[in-house]
Every structure is written in C-alpha cells, then in structure tokens.
Design an enzyme around this catalytic site. Structure first.
Site, PDB file in Angstrom:
ATOM      1  N   TRP A 165       2.880  65.460 -20.060  1.00 52.38           N
ATOM      2  CA  TRP A 165       4.045  65.926 -20.807  1.00 52.38           C
ATOM      3  C   TRP A 165       4.810  64.723 -21.333  1.00 52.38           C
ATOM      4  O   TRP A 165       5.059  63.766 -20.599  1.00 52.38           O
ATOM      5  CB  TRP A 165       4.921  66.771 -19.876  1.00 52.38           C
ATOM      6  CG  TRP A 165       6.175  67.324 -20.473  1.00 52.38           C
ATOM      7  CD1 TRP A 165       6.309  67.961 -21.675  1.00 52.38           C
ATOM      8  CD2 TRP A 165       7.485  67.313 -19.878  1.00 52.38           C
ATOM      9  NE1 TRP A 165       7.613  68.346 -21.865  1.00 52.38           N
ATOM     10  CE2 TRP A 165       8.361  67.960 -20.777  1.00 52.38           C
ATOM     11  CE3 TRP A 165       7.988  66.825 -18.672  1.00 52.38           C
ATOM     12  CZ2 TRP A 165       9.708  68.142 -20.516  1.00 52.38           C
ATOM     13  CZ3 TRP A 165       9.331  66.999 -18.402  1.00 52.38           C
ATOM     14  CH2 TRP A 165      10.181  67.644 -19.308  1.00 52.38           C
ATOM     15  N   ASP A 204       4.605  67.935 -10.023  1.00 56.20           N
ATOM     16  CA  ASP A 204       5.411  68.683 -10.983  1.00 56.20           C
ATOM     17  C   ASP A 204       4.869  70.108 -11.012  1.00 56.20           C
ATOM     18  O   ASP A 204       3.718  70.331 -11.385  1.00 56.20           O
ATOM     19  CB  ASP A 204       5.327  68.033 -12.365  1.00 56.20           C
ATOM     20  CG  ASP A 204       6.335  68.621 -13.349  1.00 56.20           C
ATOM     21  OD1 ASP A 204       6.933  69.670 -13.037  1.00 56.20           O
ATOM     22  OD2 ASP A 204       6.521  68.046 -14.435  1.00 56.20           O
ATOM     23  N   LYS A 221      10.349  79.190 -16.639  1.00 50.60           N
ATOM     24  CA  LYS A 221       9.287  80.015 -17.201  1.00 50.60           C
ATOM     25  C   LYS A 221       9.045  81.266 -16.363  1.00 50.60           C
ATOM     26  O   LYS A 221       9.007  82.379 -16.887  1.00 50.60           O
ATOM     27  CB  LYS A 221       7.981  79.224 -17.310  1.00 50.60           C
ATOM     28  CG  LYS A 221       7.887  78.337 -18.542  1.00 50.60           C
ATOM     29  CD  LYS A 221       8.717  77.078 -18.388  1.00 50.60           C
ATOM     30  CE  LYS A 221       8.548  76.143 -19.596  1.00 50.60           C
ATOM     31  NZ  LYS A 221       9.391  74.941 -19.453  1.00 50.60           N
TER      32      LYS A 221
END
Length: 398
Positions: free
Chosen positions: A130, A211, A246
């Site tokens: 990312w 993560d 999310k």
C-alpha cells in the site's frame, strides 16, 4: 514566509478519485479507491451498525474525552476478535491494545513507538505494498526497505525469494506483513506458508508488524486472524494494526486499533504506557462515538452474529464478481490465463495491466484503475462487470 514550500503532488489514489468525480461520462466505473460498494454501487449501511447506532442514540449522555488508550470495552472487544476471549495472551494480560484513529493511526503510533524504542531498526515492506505504508514509516524517521512478494509472471507469490531476503535481514528489523487480503495485489500467504514463515521471523529475531485492514474479506473473520494467532502461539512479540472501516462500513468514523503482543503482562504494561504517551503527543485521545459503536456491535451477541453474517455476504459478493470478471475475460481472450483473479483474495487484484493500458482504459472506456494495475473488485457489480471485462479485454488485446 512560505515561498520555499513546494506543492504537494497529491495522493495518487485520492487524486484519481477526484478525477473520477469530475468525469462527466454517465457510464464511468470507479475501481480505484479502496471502498466496499454494494451491488447498487453504494457504500452499505450495515444492519448491525444501524441497530448499534439506535442503542447509542437511546443512551445519549455526556461526551467526555476518552482515555489516551481508548474505550476499555472497545479494547477488550478487539482482543476477543483477533485472538478469542480465552486465548492465554488475552487472559494473561500480555497484549497492549489501544484504540486508534483508523488503522492508519495505529500504523503511525506504532511507527513512532518503534522509532523511539528501537532506534536502529529499519522496516522492510513487501514489493509492492500500500502506497501509504512507506510514507507513514518514513515520516516517523524509519528507513524503509523492500522484500520480494508479487510475481507478475504468475500473478502469485514469490514466497521462497521472500523468505531468502528475510533470512538475510539484521535482527530487530521490522517486517511489515499483510495478515490477509494483501493491498494492492490480493495475493495472500497460505496457512502452510505462514507456518513456514514464523520460524524465519523467530530465528532471525525479526519484529513482525501485521496490517489487518480487511478482516473477513479473505476467507472469513476467524480464518483471516490465522497469522495473528500463529505468531502469538509461536511466542513471538509483534505489532498488529486492524481496522473496522471496511468490515463495518464506518470509514469516516476512523476506528481502528493497534495491539502489541508482549512476552508477559509486566512488559505489556510498560508498552501500553509508552503507547499512551505516543498518542498524547500526537492526537491526545481517540473518537468516542467510533469506539462505542464498534464495542456495541462486537459486545452484543445478537449484533455480533448479524455483523458476521453481513461480512460473509460482502465476501461472497466480491467472490462472485471475481468469478464473473474471470469468465468474461476468459471467453473473450481464450489464449490467456486469468486464474489469478480467482486465487487472489479480498477487495483488490493486480490485473496485469501496464500503466499505459490503465490510461487507455480510463480515457477510452471510463474505467478507473490505479496506474499500477490495481483494481478494487468491490467496485464491480451486476451492471458494470461485463462492460469492465470487455474494456479490459479490448485493452489487453491491443
């Protein structure tokens, strides 16, 4: 006074989303930003979250500052979610958990903590990762390196090369690992590969930083916590940042957590104290409503069950879109293998498109992807998946 300040070039993903909003075409398709959309193309309001909001609205009272480490009920709920209520690390008090401003805030607090208490440590991230990972850790003063990860030839994982690189790292190097649903590639380690990786981390004395931003979107809520529990059960001390943006569809609430697994409760107490100090000199304390909302969903058995079912439905929809995209592409370009769309997991996939092909896809067909070729599969739906596949086939065919 400010003449020496250079312009900010903009975040590549957020800037692309701004360009999408300005595009006047009515049939444009946004597959760039990492947000889960339902089949109607909307950010869903989950039923479990709505019910939690109603409970909180009926109990409106004073809104004091939270403690620096966050809401106690939220912190307990996070540990139960990631490890299970009866895990010895939870019951023994050897995990230090704080509520953070999204998982990005958890990464930032962890990065500042590492810079202070492990000043000689560099951090090694996957190639690719990312985009903001590098920015967060460099911004905290850490040197950022990379390890091999994605194999463009197969659309899979370069696991042996990854392990070989990690074996050569100095002890106490921080290794950033995606616990599931790798962003941006969608390529995950299998459970067998996690089991093979853990001894490498342990033998080399490396510090894992997991993560976990998409728990539930890979293979399920419990299955996606496999890496967290495997590292803990192996006796490793490590960091894990997780997010509810999310999987509860509460993006703007900015609700995440940072947990640090320690050898014992005494060390966990010291770590928690220094995490609190790190928070104090950053944003002071986290949002009240965000912590209450997540704690209510996870702490109310009926809502917890409803939430898990809703996450399962979101994952199933993503899998269905992967299958449809694969089938149309395979039919239009039978000489190519698009099986990687089915083996990759979570909201993202690496399409294999070059930056030039991505530009053509956007300019000619109004389909927006990140220039790396990353696609947000959750942006597909029954109305746009075939058109997306047809546009991709046209670009790939040249």
């Amino acid at each position: 006074m400010f003449a020496h300040i250079t312009p900010y070039p903009g975040d590549p993903i957020l800037s692309l989303n701004e360009d999408f909003q300005k595009d006047p075409r009515t049939d444009k398709i946004n597959l760039s930003i990492g947000i889960y959309f339902d089949d109607a193309g909307r950010i869903p309001v989950m039923g479990s979250v709505q019910r939690a909001e109603a409970i909180l609205a009926a109990q409106v009272g004073p809104k004091p500052y939270l403690p620096m480490e966050g809401l106690p009920a939220f912190r307990s709920a996070v540990q139960a979610l990631l490890w299970g209520e009866s895990h010895t690390a939870v019951t023994g008090g050897s995990i230090a958990t704080i509520q953070s401003v999204g998982s990005s805030g958890g990464l930032k607090v962890g990065a500042d903590f590492i810079h202070t208490w492990f000043p000689g440590s560099a951090i090694c991230v996957s190639e690719p990762t990312w985009d903001n990972h590098k920015a967060v850790f460099e911004g905290a003063g850490l040197s950022v390196q990379t390890y091999p990860y994605y194999d463009p030839a197969t659309g899979g994982l370069r696991f042996e090369a990854m392990c070989e690189t990690l074996r050569a790292l100095p002890g106490r190097t921080v290794v950033l690992l995606h616990a599931c649903c790798h962003n941006p590639t969608g390529v995950d380690l299998t459970t067998a590969q996690w089991d093979a990786l853990v001894p490498v981390l342990k033998e080399r004395g490396l510090i894992a930083f997991l993560d976990l931003a998409y728990q539930g979107f890979g293979d399920g809520i419990e299955a996606d916590a496999y890496a967290v529990r495997a590292l803990t059960d192996a006796g490793l001390s490590f960091f894990v940042a997780n997010s509810f943006s999310k999987n509860m569809s509460v993006y703007g609430e900015r609700c995440g957590a940072l947990s640090v697994v320690c050898p014992d409760a005494a060390q966990a107490a010291c770590v928690l104290g220094q995490l609190k100090f790190t928070v104090r000199r950053n944003y002071s304390n986290p949002p009240l409503h965000a912590g209450q909302l997540v704690a209510t969903v996870l702490g109310t058995p009926e809502l917890r069950t409803q939430w898990a079912a809703e996450v399962d439905a979101m994952r199933a929809r993503i899998l269905a879109m992967r299958q449809r995209l694969h089938d149309v592409l395979q039919a239009k370009l039978p000489g190519r293998d698009f099986g990687y769309f089915l083996t990759q997991r979570g909201m993202f996939s690496y399409t294999g498109l070059t930056p030039a092909q991505v530009d053509r896809l956007r300019e000619e067909f109004g389909v927006y992807l990140v220039r790396s070729g990353r696609m947000c599969v959750a942006g597909l739906n029954e109305r746009n998946v075939e058109r997306t596949a047809a546009a991709m086939a046209a670009v790939l065919a040249g």
